[in-house]
Design a protein around this motif. Structure first.
Motif, mmCIF file in Angstrom:
data_model
loop_
_atom_site.group_PDB
_atom_site.id
_atom_site.type_symbol
_atom_site.label_atom_id
_atom_site.label_comp_id
_atom_site.label_asym_id
_atom_site.label_seq_id
_atom_site.Cartn_x
_atom_site.Cartn_y
_atom_site.Cartn_z
ATOM 1 N N ARG A 309 0.833 -1.193 0.000
ATOM 2 C CA ARG A 309 0.000 0.000 0.000
ATOM 3 C C ARG A 309 0.873 1.249 0.000
ATOM 4 N NH1 ARG A 309 -5.124 -0.759 0.278
ATOM 5 N NH2 ARG A 309 -5.487 1.433 0.784
ATOM 6 N N GLN A 310 1.997 1.209 0.702
ATOM 7 C CA GLN A 310 2.922 2.328 0.719
ATOM 8 C C GLN A 310 4.135 1.999 -0.135
ATOM 9 O OE1 GLN A 310 3.316 2.670 5.083
ATOM 10 N NE2 GLN A 310 2.300 4.667 4.892
ATOM 11 N N ALA A 311 4.595 2.990 -0.884
ATOM 12 C CA ALA A 311 5.663 2.755 -1.848
ATOM 13 C C ALA A 311 6.927 2.216 -1.180
ATOM 14 C CB ALA A 311 5.980 4.064 -2.586
ATOM 15 N N GLU A 312 7.248 2.715 0.008
ATOM 16 C CA GLU A 312 8.497 2.307 0.658
ATOM 17 C C GLU A 312 8.476 0.879 1.172
ATOM 18 O OE1 GLU A 312 6.268 5.125 3.521
ATOM 19 O OE2 GLU A 312 6.699 4.979 1.377
ATOM 20 N N ASP A 313 7.327 0.213 1.129
ATOM 21 C CA ASP A 313 7.246 -1.193 1.526
ATOM 22 C C ASP A 313 7.534 -2.146 0.371
ATOM 23 O OD1 ASP A 313 6.583 -0.506 4.128
ATOM 24 O OD2 ASP A 313 4.427 -0.517 3.735
ATOM 25 N N ALA A 314 7.848 -1.600 -0.787
ATOM 26 C CA ALA A 314 8.074 -2.434 -1.976
ATOM 27 C C ALA A 314 9.249 -3.398 -1.754
ATOM 28 C CB ALA A 314 8.340 -1.557 -3.187
ATOM 29 N N ARG A 315 9.044 -4.627 -2.180
ATOM 30 C CA ARG A 315 10.106 -5.622 -2.105
ATOM 31 C C ARG A 315 9.836 -6.713 -3.125
ATOM 32 N NH1 ARG A 315 11.600 -9.777 2.880
ATOM 33 N NH2 ARG A 315 13.557 -10.563 1.970
ATOM 34 N N SER A 316 10.876 -7.145 -3.834
ATOM 35 C CA SER A 316 10.762 -8.234 -4.803
ATOM 36 C C SER A 316 11.918 -9.206 -4.616
ATOM 37 C CB SER A 316 10.779 -7.698 -6.241
ATOM 38 O OG SER A 316 9.633 -6.913 -6.500
ATOM 39 N N LEU A 317 11.578 -10.494 -4.584
ATOM 40 C CA LEU A 317 12.579 -11.553 -4.554
ATOM 41 C C LEU A 317 12.608 -12.244 -5.908
ATOM 42 C CD1 LEU A 317 11.933 -13.414 -1.163
ATOM 43 C CD2 LEU A 317 13.832 -11.874 -1.684
ATOM 44 N N TYR A 318 13.799 -12.508 -6.416
ATOM 45 C CA TYR A 318 13.966 -13.340 -7.613
ATOM 46 C C TYR A 318 14.566 -14.659 -7.142
ATOM 47 C CZ TYR A 318 12.954 -9.297 -10.504
ATOM 48 O OH TYR A 318 12.320 -8.219 -11.103
ATOM 49 N N VAL A 319 13.829 -15.746 -7.354
ATOM 50 C CA VAL A 319 14.177 -17.041 -6.745
ATOM 51 C C VAL A 319 14.382 -18.096 -7.826
ATOM 52 C CG1 VAL A 319 13.450 -18.827 -5.108
ATOM 53 C CG2 VAL A 319 12.793 -16.438 -4.716
ATOM 54 N N ASP A 320 15.451 -18.845 -7.718
ATOM 55 C CA ASP A 320 15.711 -20.000 -8.577
ATOM 56 C C ASP A 320 14.763 -21.114 -8.132
ATOM 57 O OD1 ASP A 320 16.607 -22.355 -9.741
ATOM 58 O OD2 ASP A 320 18.725 -21.777 -9.617
ATOM 59 N N GLY A 321 13.836 -21.489 -9.003
ATOM 60 C CA GLY A 321 12.826 -22.471 -8.631
ATOM 61 C C GLY A 321 13.371 -23.848 -8.356
ATOM 62 N N MET A 322 14.487 -24.200 -8.961
ATOM 63 C CA MET A 322 15.025 -25.543 -8.782
ATOM 64 C C MET A 322 15.761 -25.707 -7.461
ATOM 65 S SD MET A 322 13.977 -27.335 -11.262
ATOM 66 C CE MET A 322 14.963 -28.794 -10.981
ATOM 67 N N THR A 323 16.399 -24.635 -7.001
ATOM 68 C CA THR A 323 17.213 -24.739 -5.786
ATOM 69 C C THR A 323 16.626 -23.954 -4.612
ATOM 70 O OG1 THR A 323 18.552 -22.795 -6.336
ATOM 71 C CG2 THR A 323 19.273 -24.924 -7.224
ATOM 72 N N GLY A 324 15.726 -23.029 -4.902
ATOM 73 C CA GLY A 324 15.198 -22.164 -3.854
ATOM 74 C C GLY A 324 16.147 -21.037 -3.492
ATOM 75 N N GLN A 325 17.235 -20.888 -4.235
ATOM 76 C CA GLN A 325 18.213 -19.846 -3.944
ATOM 77 C C GLN A 325 17.667 -18.477 -4.356
ATOM 78 O OE1 GLN A 325 21.868 -20.299 -6.073
ATOM 79 N NE2 GLN A 325 22.775 -18.387 -5.281
#
Length: 440
Positions: A309-325
């Motif tokens: 809802r607030q811009a400063e709470d933005a967060r994105s994870l990029y995750v390798d689906g095979m390893t979970g890394q």
């Protein structure tokens, strides 16, 4: 004996008035549509709760089935391939799984405790239709070009309206407060128009400027400049492939304006595992609710984006689906200055950044556009010559007075190219009309 009548209108006033009239006549219908849909979208959560309450509500159980079962159940119910999963922030709410089919997308509401599908809706639901109507994409991608033109002319309407409102020697004092009057008479609607424009103009100006990132031409060009200059997209993390631009089914969802379409390649082969990706997100403290984008290309990382809802709470994870890394963990403090400004503007535009007061102010702006459209139309109707249709305000006697208008609109036409092209078209049509109209 001196006359008490006000002095005649100046040529500059006449020129600005005519352009304000014609701009409103052309643009206000679109602005009113966008205000209506924008006002509805401010209450997206409430409207979706009414529309999908039965499908979205679930009975809280002791344990949840695996996320892979959510995906499998949704794919079987819809008959397609899962594209994204929205994990809710309440234990009594269903998981929403967006599924791609040959006929388009459908969203399935899945009980996270049993893995059963309570129902499905087309696309991303009712509010997605409202959103596409707001951006004019519902009529086709080319119509999205009108967003820039309409937003540009909305700015012109605010600027010319302020020029017309400003008090002048020998004429009425500028209206700053509502005045009592007879709704059957034009002065009542003129005062309503002036007071509404005075107080809603700033909101309308803000909505127009912060709506520009969604425009088809200016928005895309500016977005690319922001990414390439380092003021927008964060730099690629160490030991990761460079960012690339995801097309079609690979563009992640919910990443915000700055990271829209941004994808990362991972050195894996084969399909990813949704349960592993969600476990990684939960272990990494990703706040709920969040969206998991499932790439169609198996060489791409999964994207987990917090629904904020607030811009400063933005967060994105990029995750390798095979390893979970975790390949990349992007947060607000990594965003460039320009990206922060635009993400903040969009959050305020959508009425989320500052809570309920933010939403109410944006709603007042939407209502103001309707009051301006209705009052402007009634003013024009009531000032028409008897027995005829709408008539434009008197044109200036000195053609050089047009410079007063051009001084307002030309700078905007340079900053917003499509608005500038529409201005040239308007000038061409005006010149053609002067030449072709019959002379008495």
């Amino acid at each position: 004996m001196t006359s008490s009548s006000p002095p005649p209108l100046s040529d500059a006033f006449r020129a600005v008035w005519r352009w304000h009239f014609f701009a409103g006549l052309i643009v206000l219908p679109f602005l009113m549509l966008m205000a209506l849909t924008g006002g509805l979208y401010l209450y997206k959560a409430e409207i979706e709760g009414l529309a999908y309450g039965r499908m979205a509500a679930v009975e809280v159980g002791e344990t949840r089935v695996s996320a892979d079962q959510w995906q499998s159940a949704a794919e079987q119910a819809v008959g397609g391939t899962a594209a994204a999963v929205v994990v809710p922030d309440r234990p009594d709410r269903a998981v929403q799984v967006r599924v791609r089919t040959d006929q388009g997308e459908r969203t399935a509401f899945v009980d996270p405790y049993t893995g059963t599908v309570a129902g499905t809706v087309g696309g991303q639901g009712l509010m997605e239709v409202v959103k596409k109507l707001h951006s004019l994409e519902l009529f086709g991608k080319p119509f999205n070009i009108l967003v820039e033109i309409v937003a540009g002319w909305a700015i012109i309407l605010v600027a010319t309206g302020l020029f017309l409102w400003w008090p002048r020697r020998g004429r009425d004092v500028a209206v700053a407060l509502p005045r009592p009057g007879d709704p059957a008479r034009r002065p009542f609607w003129r005062n309503a128009h002036a007071v509404t424009g005075l107080y809603a103009g700033g909101i309308i100006l803000f909505l127009a400027l912060t709506g520009m990132p969604w425009s088809a031409v200016w928005g895309d060009k500016f977005l690319n400049v922001m990414r390439e200059s380092g003021l927008g997209r964060p730099p690629a993390p160490a030991a990761a492939s460079p960012w690339s631009h995801g097309k079609d089914h690979n563009a992640p969802s919910g990443t915000g304006w700055t990271m829209e379409h941004a994808v990362l390649h991972v050195p894996t082969e084969g399909p990813g595992i949704l349960s592993r990706v969600i476990a990684t997100a939960d272990a990494g403290g990703m706040g709920l609710p969040y969206t998991v984008s499932i790439p169609a290309d198996p060489s791409l990382a999964f994207t987990v984006s917090r629904v904020t809802r607030q811009a400063e709470d933005a967060r994105s994870l990029y995750v390798d689906g095979m390893t979970g890394q975790v390949v990349a963990d992007l947060r607000w403090d990594q965003f460039g200055t320009g990206a922060r400004a635009f993400e903040w503007g969009i959050a305020v535009h959508q009425g989320m950044q500052y809570g309920e007061i933010n939403r109410l102010i944006m709603l007042l702006g939407c209502i103001g556009i309707w009051v301006l459209g209705i009052s402007g139309g009634l003013m024009a109707w009531k000032r028409r010559p008897r027995g005829s249709g709408l008539s434009a305000p008197p044109k200036p006697t000195d053609p050089r007075a047009r410079a007063a208008v051009l001084g307002i609109v030309v700078p905007l036409g340079i900053v917003f190219p499509l608005t500038g092209l529409s201005l040239l078209a308007a000038l061409g049509l005006e010149a053609a009309w002067r030449r072709l109209r019959p002379r008495n």
